[in-house]
Design an enzyme around this catalytic site. Structure first.
Site, PDB file in Angstrom:
ATOM      1  N   SER A 221       0.819  -1.216   0.000  1.00 60.90           N
ATOM      2  CA  SER A 221       0.000   0.000   0.000  1.00 60.90           C
ATOM      3  C   SER A 221       0.855   1.269   0.000  1.00 60.90           C
ATOM      4  O   SER A 221       1.867   1.369   0.691  1.00 60.90           O
ATOM      5  CB  SER A 221      -0.921   0.010   1.225  1.00 60.90           C
TER       6      SER A 221
ATOM      7  N   SER B 220      -0.684   4.121   0.796  1.00 61.28           N
ATOM      8  CA  SER B 220      -1.439   5.031   1.664  1.00 61.28           C
ATOM      9  C   SER B 220      -0.588   5.686   2.744  1.00 61.28           C
ATOM     10  O   SER B 220      -0.726   6.898   2.980  1.00 61.28           O
ATOM     11  CB  SER B 220      -2.631   4.295   2.303  1.00 61.28           C
TER      12      SER B 220
ATOM     13  N   LYS C 201     -13.832  -4.128   2.850  1.00 65.79           N
ATOM     14  CA  LYS C 201     -14.644  -2.943   2.583  1.00 65.79           C
ATOM     15  C   LYS C 201     -16.140  -3.191   2.802  1.00 65.79           C
ATOM     16  O   LYS C 201     -16.891  -2.258   3.084  1.00 65.79           O
ATOM     17  CB  LYS C 201     -14.404  -2.444   1.161  1.00 65.79           C
TER      18      LYS C 201
ATOM     19  N   ASN D 209     -17.177  -8.573 -18.980  1.00 64.61           N
ATOM     20  CA  ASN D 209     -16.477  -9.285 -17.914  1.00 64.61           C
ATOM     21  C   ASN D 209     -16.368 -10.760 -18.281  1.00 64.61           C
ATOM     22  O   ASN D 209     -17.194 -11.296 -19.019  1.00 64.61           O
ATOM     23  CB  ASN D 209     -17.236  -9.133 -16.586  1.00 64.61           C
ATOM     24  N   ARG D 210     -15.354 -11.411 -17.735  1.00 62.59           N
ATOM     25  CA  ARG D 210     -15.117 -12.816 -18.054  1.00 62.59           C
ATOM     26  C   ARG D 210     -16.269 -13.703 -17.590  1.00 62.59           C
ATOM     27  O   ARG D 210     -16.660 -14.633 -18.276  1.00 62.59           O
ATOM     28  CB  ARG D 210     -13.805 -13.267 -17.386  1.00 62.59           C
ATOM     29  N   THR D 211     -16.832 -13.391 -16.430  1.00 62.44           N
ATOM     30  CA  THR D 211     -17.923 -14.202 -15.877  1.00 62.44           C
ATOM     31  C   THR D 211     -19.253 -13.497 -16.105  1.00 62.44           C
ATOM     32  O   THR D 211     -19.492 -12.417 -15.556  1.00 62.44           O
ATOM     33  CB  THR D 211     -17.715 -14.439 -14.369  1.00 62.44           C
TER      34      THR D 211
ATOM     35  N   TYR E 104      -2.398   1.826 -11.295  1.00 57.61           N
ATOM     36  CA  TYR E 104      -1.386   2.875 -11.189  1.00 57.61           C
ATOM     37  C   TYR E 104       0.028   2.307 -11.123  1.00 57.61           C
ATOM     38  O   TYR E 104       1.011   3.053 -11.122  1.00 57.61           O
ATOM     39  CB  TYR E 104      -1.644   3.769  -9.974  1.00 57.61           C
TER      40      TYR E 104
END
Length: 288
Positions: free
Chosen positions: A20, A22, A71, A155-157, A228
């Site tokens: 990270s 952050s 999250k 998307n693949r799925t 990034y």
């Protein structure tokens, strides 16, 4: 910086957090603002979340960020969440408000800020999103709330694409949605205004791969790859070779951090751009 008894603590929790950026971003913000605060990152196991939250409350931590894979699961340990976080179904920023932990989501705002900063109006635009994971949900939710014209999902799925499409329709049923295949042969490419890659294709060890070919898209297409690291993925290189306008994930990363600082009350919005430019200049030094 000299750490004293009254140094304010902010932090990140997730699993893993060793890559990270952050701590680099937030500690440089504190340094720039000459604030007596420090930001640390903690690698937390899932069965340690509750005790960690209890500890944060006991220590009076000013706020913290949450990254993968917590999250969504963090929500049940919080006292309240913002309307936007509720719509998206995920929290990445928490503020300690007089002992109560309030959850927010700055991923969506950080993503949109790139367009605001570059004077790009996305209302009524046609969007192609590659991927249907957690990042795609935050981005698609923000686009739906912003009032784009259409969101197309590749998307693949297939099942995950359909679930994402349903979520978009719950937020704004006036937006046209479509699930397209990865070959994009059922998509009118010329009508696409913005392409957004939310997959890991382009990151190590897939640096030489791109999630799609850009043949057939309009020269006015904007390509936004939220990766990034590296700063220039193959998709970004291909887009630049066609002279498309491009953005990588650096702006989203920085803007979501700045929005977190706004929520914690450390930043005046008037100096957001100044902070952004300063941190943007030093961050590449920390990207391996």
């Amino acid at each position: 910086m000299e750490i004293r008894w009254n140094t304010k603590l902010y932090c990140l929790i997730g699993q893993p957090i060793n890559k990270s950026l952050s701590p680099i971003i937030h500690n440089n913000i504190f340094k720039t603002l000459n604030q007596n605060s420090i930001y640390l990152a903690f690698n937390i196991e899932e069965d340690e979340i509750k005790s960690t939250i209890d500890g944060f409350k006991a220590m009076g931590v000013g706020g913290f960020n949450v990254t993968i894979p917590y999250k969504k699961s963090i929500i049940k340990y919080l006292d309240d969440i913002s309307k936007e976080a509720s719509i998206i179904g995920a929290v990445n920023t928490v503020k300690n408000h007089n002992g109560k932990l309030i959850g927010y989501n700055t991923d969506s705002g950080g993503f949109l800020q790139t367009f605001y900063d570059n004077n790009i109006d996305i209302k009524n635009k046609n969007i192609l999103i590659i991927g249907a994971g957690g990042a795609a949900y935050a981005i698609a939710s923000s686009l739906a709330m912003e009032g784009v014209n259409s969101i197309n999902i590749a998307n693949r799925t297939l099942e995950n694409s359909i679930l994402l499409e349903r979520n978009i329709n719950k937020i704004n049923n006036e937006i046209m949605t479509k699930v397209v295949n990865l070959s994009l042969n059922n998509l009118n490419k010329k009508k696409m205004d913005i392409i957004i890659n939310t997959t890991s294709l382009g990151m190590y060890p897939l640096e030489n791969m791109a999630p799609l070919e850009l043949n057939g898209f309009s020269s006015n297409t904007v390509v936004y790859d939220i990766i990034y690291k590296p700063c220039e993925t193959r998709l970004i290189r291909d887009a630049k070779a066609r002279e498309f306008k491009t953005f990588n994930g650096m702006s989203m990363l920085l803007n979501q951090a700045i929005l977190s600082q706004n929520i914690w009350g450390n930043l005046d919005k008037k100096i957001n751009i100044e902070i952004f430019k300063k941190i943007e200049g030093i961050l590449p030094n920390y990207i391996e």
